[in-house]
Design an enzyme around this catalytic site. Sequence first.
Site, PDB file in Angstrom:
ATOM      1  N   ASP A 128       0.584  -1.317   0.040  1.00 38.98           N
ATOM      2  CA  ASP A 128       0.165   0.104  -0.036  1.00 38.98           C
ATOM      3  C   ASP A 128       0.837   1.266   0.180  1.00 38.98           C
ATOM      4  O   ASP A 128       1.920   1.364   0.940  1.00 38.98           O
ATOM      5  CB  ASP A 128      -0.875   0.116   1.270  1.00 38.98           C
ATOM      6  CG  ASP A 128      -1.979  -1.053   1.038  1.00 38.98           C
ATOM      7  OD1 ASP A 128      -2.262  -1.443   0.078  1.00 38.98           O
ATOM      8  OD2 ASP A 128      -2.206  -1.672   2.257  1.00 38.98           O
ATOM      9  N   LYS A 132      -0.325   9.948   1.623  1.00 35.58           N
ATOM     10  CA  LYS A 132      -0.076  11.113   2.341  1.00 35.58           C
ATOM     11  C   LYS A 132       1.104  11.116   3.345  1.00 35.58           C
ATOM     12  O   LYS A 132       1.521  10.225   4.078  1.00 35.58           O
ATOM     13  CB  LYS A 132      -1.666  11.249   3.276  1.00 35.58           C
ATOM     14  CG  LYS A 132      -2.701  11.851   2.629  1.00 35.58           C
ATOM     15  CD  LYS A 132      -3.804  11.739   3.605  1.00 35.58           C
ATOM     16  CE  LYS A 132      -4.844  12.243   2.754  1.00 35.58           C
ATOM     17  NZ  LYS A 132      -6.344  11.942   3.598  1.00 35.58           N
ATOM     18  N   ASP A 164       3.786  -0.120  -8.616  1.00 36.63           N
ATOM     19  CA  ASP A 164       3.367   0.639  -9.573  1.00 36.63           C
ATOM     20  C   ASP A 164       3.412   2.129  -9.135  1.00 36.63           C
ATOM     21  O   ASP A 164       3.059   2.822  -9.954  1.00 36.63           O
ATOM     22  CB  ASP A 164       1.653   0.268  -9.997  1.00 36.63           C
ATOM     23  CG  ASP A 164       1.154   0.649  -8.668  1.00 36.63           C
ATOM     24  OD1 ASP A 164       1.223  -0.031  -7.656  1.00 36.63           O
ATOM     25  OD2 ASP A 164       0.052   1.412  -8.959  1.00 36.63           O
ATOM     26  N   GLU A 203      -1.105 -10.630  -8.341  1.00 31.97           N
ATOM     27  CA  GLU A 203      -2.674 -10.115  -8.888  1.00 31.97           C
ATOM     28  C   GLU A 203      -2.654  -8.748  -9.309  1.00 31.97           C
ATOM     29  O   GLU A 203      -3.079  -8.236 -10.466  1.00 31.97           O
ATOM     30  CB  GLU A 203      -3.660 -10.070  -7.911  1.00 31.97           C
ATOM     31  CG  GLU A 203      -4.478 -11.058  -7.969  1.00 31.97           C
ATOM     32  CD  GLU A 203      -4.408 -12.059  -6.633  1.00 31.97           C
ATOM     33  OE1 GLU A 203      -3.853 -11.816  -5.630  1.00 31.97           O
ATOM     34  OE2 GLU A 203      -5.139 -13.356  -6.570  1.00 31.97           O
TER      35      GLU A 203
HETATM   36  C1  SAM Z   1      -2.117  -3.658  -2.712  1.00 33.02           C
HETATM   37  S1  SAM Z   1      -2.246  -5.163  -1.732  1.00 33.02           S
HETATM   38  C2  SAM Z   1      -1.062  -6.057  -2.872  1.00 33.02           C
HETATM   39  C3  SAM Z   1      -1.290  -7.471  -2.738  1.00 33.02           C
HETATM   40  C4  SAM Z   1      -0.363  -8.484  -3.434  1.00 33.02           C
HETATM   41  N1  SAM Z   1       0.960  -8.450  -2.833  1.00 33.02           N
HETATM   42  C5  SAM Z   1      -0.264  -8.094  -5.035  1.00 33.02           C
HETATM   43  O1  SAM Z   1       0.699  -7.852  -5.422  1.00 33.02           O
HETATM   44  O2  SAM Z   1      -1.115  -8.683  -5.717  1.00 33.02           O
HETATM   45  C6  SAM Z   1      -1.307  -4.976  -0.212  1.00 33.02           C
HETATM   46  C7  SAM Z   1      -1.765  -6.162   0.632  1.00 33.02           C
HETATM   47  O3  SAM Z   1      -0.903  -5.994   1.829  1.00 33.02           O
HETATM   48  C8  SAM Z   1      -1.574  -6.201   2.882  1.00 33.02           C
HETATM   49  N2  SAM Z   1      -1.058  -5.500   4.171  1.00 33.02           N
HETATM   50  C9  SAM Z   1      -0.933  -4.109   4.589  1.00 33.02           C
HETATM   51  N3  SAM Z   1      -0.284  -3.677   5.709  1.00 33.02           N
HETATM   52  C10 SAM Z   1       0.074  -4.866   6.082  1.00 33.02           C
HETATM   53  C11 SAM Z   1       0.587  -5.213   7.313  1.00 33.02           C
HETATM   54  N4  SAM Z   1       1.248  -4.460   8.122  1.00 33.02           N
HETATM   55  N5  SAM Z   1       0.824  -6.536   7.444  1.00 33.02           N
HETATM   56  C12 SAM Z   1       0.194  -7.597   6.817  1.00 33.02           C
HETATM   57  N6  SAM Z   1      -0.267  -7.433   5.562  1.00 33.02           N
HETATM   58  C13 SAM Z   1      -0.523  -6.032   5.324  1.00 33.02           C
HETATM   59  C14 SAM Z   1      -3.112  -5.599   2.524  1.00 33.02           C
HETATM   60  O4  SAM Z   1      -3.987  -6.449   3.549  1.00 33.02           O
HETATM   61  C15 SAM Z   1      -3.014  -6.039   1.209  1.00 33.02           C
HETATM   62  O5  SAM Z   1      -3.727  -7.173   0.915  1.00 33.02           O
END
Ligand code: SAM
Length: 252
Positions: A128, A132, A164, A203
């Site tokens: 993520d 901000k 990205d 994904e």
């Molecule tokens: C934008 S998605 C990307 C998913 C996958 N890696 C992909 O490239 O398709 C980010 C994922 O990170 C997980 N995530 C975010 N912060 C996290 C944290 N502190 N610990 C574990 N998972 C986390 C979210 O729940 C989400 O499923």
Amino acid sequence: MSLRLRGRKNIRESLEQQPELVVLDPQTLKGRWHEFFGNDHPIHIECGMGKGQFISRMSVNNPEINYIGMDIYDELIRRGSEKARALWKSEKNADNVPNLALVRGNVELLDEMFEPGELERIYLNFSDPWPKAKHARRRLTHPRFLEKYKHVLSEIGEIHFKTDSLTLFEFSLNSFSNTELQMRNISLDLHRTEIREDLVLTEYETKFVGQGMPIYRLEAVIGKEVQAAHRRKVAEDLEHEMRRVHVKDEEE
Ligand SMILES: C[S@@+](CC[C@H](N)C(=O)[O-])C[C@H]1O[C@@H](n2cnc3c(N)ncnc32)[C@H](O)[C@@H]1O
């Protein structure tokens, strides 16, 4: 009981029924992950695995590596378990997934789940971006996370990061550099010429590449010996290149 709560209860029950694949209390395995996998193979983890496309495919492609897919959401762990089982069934005709653990956990607590040196590679795929500035500390490439990764990675440990988001990548370059990690294989458009199938798409990556967006990627290495070996290789390549150009100039 509301439908929403009942749904959550069902998801939790389904996770509890798969202890050989799903780990709900990862802190209890700290220092004992090799017992969980039943071998001493290296352990690679994807922090924030989402629905598990990448980690499931990696587990099928590389049976000599133990993989961990971690996410905070039960529902994503459930979907990941379905995906991994389906892939192992269709490709290996296997009823079990021997080299994968799907962990419901928060990357914040990584050092409570792993002993120093217990991991060999960390994948950060499309983390993520938290655009901000006031949320910068939540970015998984913030120096405070990089320090955690350095703690749990072995001397030959590596971090592989793809995104990205140009702003997250820019932030991360500074972060890696400030943490004195040796970056290598930096790319500002990973699939520029053709899809890098060797790297297994996630994904999010599949979606962004389909939209024609560039993917930014880098690798970072931890241990001093690996860093020195990398710098030696770069110097050798440079010398080789200079010699080649010199010979070419003399021939002309
Ligand atoms: C934008 S998605 C990307 C998913 C996958 N890696 C992909 O490239 O398709 C980010 C994922 O990170 C997980 N995530 C975010 N912060 C996290 C944290 N502190 N610990 C574990 N998972 C986390 C979210 O729940 C989400 O499923």
